[in-house]
Design an enzyme around this catalytic site. Structure first.
Site, mmCIF file in Angstrom:
data_model
loop_
_atom_site.group_PDB
_atom_site.id
_atom_site.type_symbol
_atom_site.label_atom_id
_atom_site.label_comp_id
_atom_site.label_asym_id
_atom_site.label_seq_id
_atom_site.Cartn_x
_atom_site.Cartn_y
_atom_site.Cartn_z
ATOM 1 N N THR A 44 -4.055 7.198 12.749
ATOM 2 C CA THR A 44 -3.923 7.130 11.295
ATOM 3 C C THR A 44 -5.288 6.986 10.627
ATOM 4 O OG1 THR A 44 -1.777 6.106 11.504
ATOM 5 C CG2 THR A 44 -2.887 5.807 9.400
ATOM 6 N N ILE A 46 10.283 8.918 10.231
ATOM 7 C CA ILE A 46 9.266 8.941 9.182
ATOM 8 C C ILE A 46 8.718 7.520 9.052
ATOM 9 C CG2 ILE A 46 8.934 9.185 6.681
ATOM 10 C CD1 ILE A 46 10.986 11.494 6.808
ATOM 11 N N THR A 82 -2.155 0.651 7.668
ATOM 12 C CA THR A 82 -2.020 1.182 9.027
ATOM 13 C C THR A 82 -1.366 0.133 9.904
ATOM 14 O OG1 THR A 82 -3.167 2.197 10.895
ATOM 15 C CG2 THR A 82 -4.336 0.435 9.743
HETATM 16 N N1 ASP Z 1 1.538 3.406 10.164
HETATM 17 C C1 ASP Z 1 1.664 4.550 11.033
HETATM 18 C C2 ASP Z 1 3.124 4.810 11.284
HETATM 19 O O1 ASP Z 1 3.879 3.875 11.471
HETATM 20 C C3 ASP Z 1 0.953 4.404 12.345
HETATM 21 C C4 ASP Z 1 -0.458 3.876 12.293
HETATM 22 O O2 ASP Z 1 -0.900 3.367 11.284
HETATM 23 O O3 ASP Z 1 -1.154 3.977 13.307
HETATM 24 O O4 ASP Z 1 3.499 5.952 11.352
#
Ligand code: ASP
Length: 247
Positions: free
Chosen positions: A118, A147, A168
């Site tokens: 991310t 999602i 994130t």
């Molecule tokens: N927040 C992102 C998700 O859950 C993953 C990430 O931030 O690495 O899709």
């Protein structure tokens, strides 16, 4: 892949989900904001819009890398969904073993460098206008059709007249806590500073160990907060000052 973008000055936004061939999902999110009557397009409709807009599209193979194939294998063997740079403990349901063992390597590199994919960005310009954007491939070994928070305005991304926020971590926890919008709401309704709002949200609205966020305010304040093991981050100011951090 999925992404979202928000322009705080006009509270305009665009988001996309379920992409498999669009090289830069964030560019498509911006086109949804600028060139469509909608806020959010997903799956085949989003791919069709990408074709119509002439954005760069690539064969699905382009996105399949050796590193990710390796991480997916680890996640599948452990029957777990991974959201940070820890390795799964075989047989456990969640990944809990923090990677500090130099013997744990993949493709000849310490496994701890395989960070989540991310990318979030928040900016404020010289007029105090804020914007935020987040782009992701989601979680390793996620279910088909899942999602996350990244394309959801108010959860993973939010910007308004006061601030811009990008999150994130484990999307499900970020969605439950409406993290990005809550930072803005605390500033708007309780008149907290950006850092106070970020600290409150991380402490009170987020399950332990799950996520983090970066934020800027219209008066140029930069803030971040996380309760995950680490969060790769950096910021740059107009005077050339730059800083990066992991832990
Ligand atoms: N927040 C992102 C998700 O859950 C993953 C990430 O931030 O690495 O899709």
């Amino acid at each position: 892949m999925e992404a979202s973008i928000m322009d705080g000055a006009g509270r305009r936004c665009g988001a996309v989900s379920g992409l498999t061939t669009v090289k830069n999902p964030i560019s498509l999110a911006r086109l949804v904001m600028d060139k469509s009557p909608h806020s959010y397009l997903a799956f085949s409709g989003a791919e069709l819009f990408a074709k119509q807009q002439g954005v760069e599209m690539l064969d699905n193979d382009y996105f399949i890398t050796e590193d990710n194939v390796g991480m997916l294998k680890l996640a599948k063997e452990a029957n777990t969904i991974m959201f940070d740079y820890r390795i799964p403990t075989l047989g456990s349901e969640s990944c809990s073993a923090v990677v500090d063992n130099p013997l744990l390597t993949m493709n000849g590199l310490p496994i701890s460098i395989y960070a989540p994919e991310t990318v979030g960005c928040v900016v404020v310009d010289c007029h105090g206008r804020c914007a935020a954007a987040t782009s992701t491939g989601g979680l390793m070994n996620k279910m088909m059709g899942r999602i996350g928070d990244s394309p959801l305005i108010g959860a993973g991304t939010y910007a308004c007249e006061l601030c811009g926020i990008s999150c994130t971590g484990e999307g499900e926890a970020i969605i439950r806590g409406t993290l990005a919008r809550d930072v803005a709401a605390l500033m708007e309704y309780k008149e907290l500073s950006l850092q106070e709002a970020v600290d409150y949200v991380i402490k009170k609205r987020l399950d332990e160990g799950k996520a983090g966020l970066i934020a800027v305010s219209s008066n140029g304040e930069v803030a971040y907060g996380f309760n995950s093991v680490g969060m790769f981050r950096g910021f740059a100011k107009e005077n050339g000052f730059m800083e990066v951090g992991i832990w």
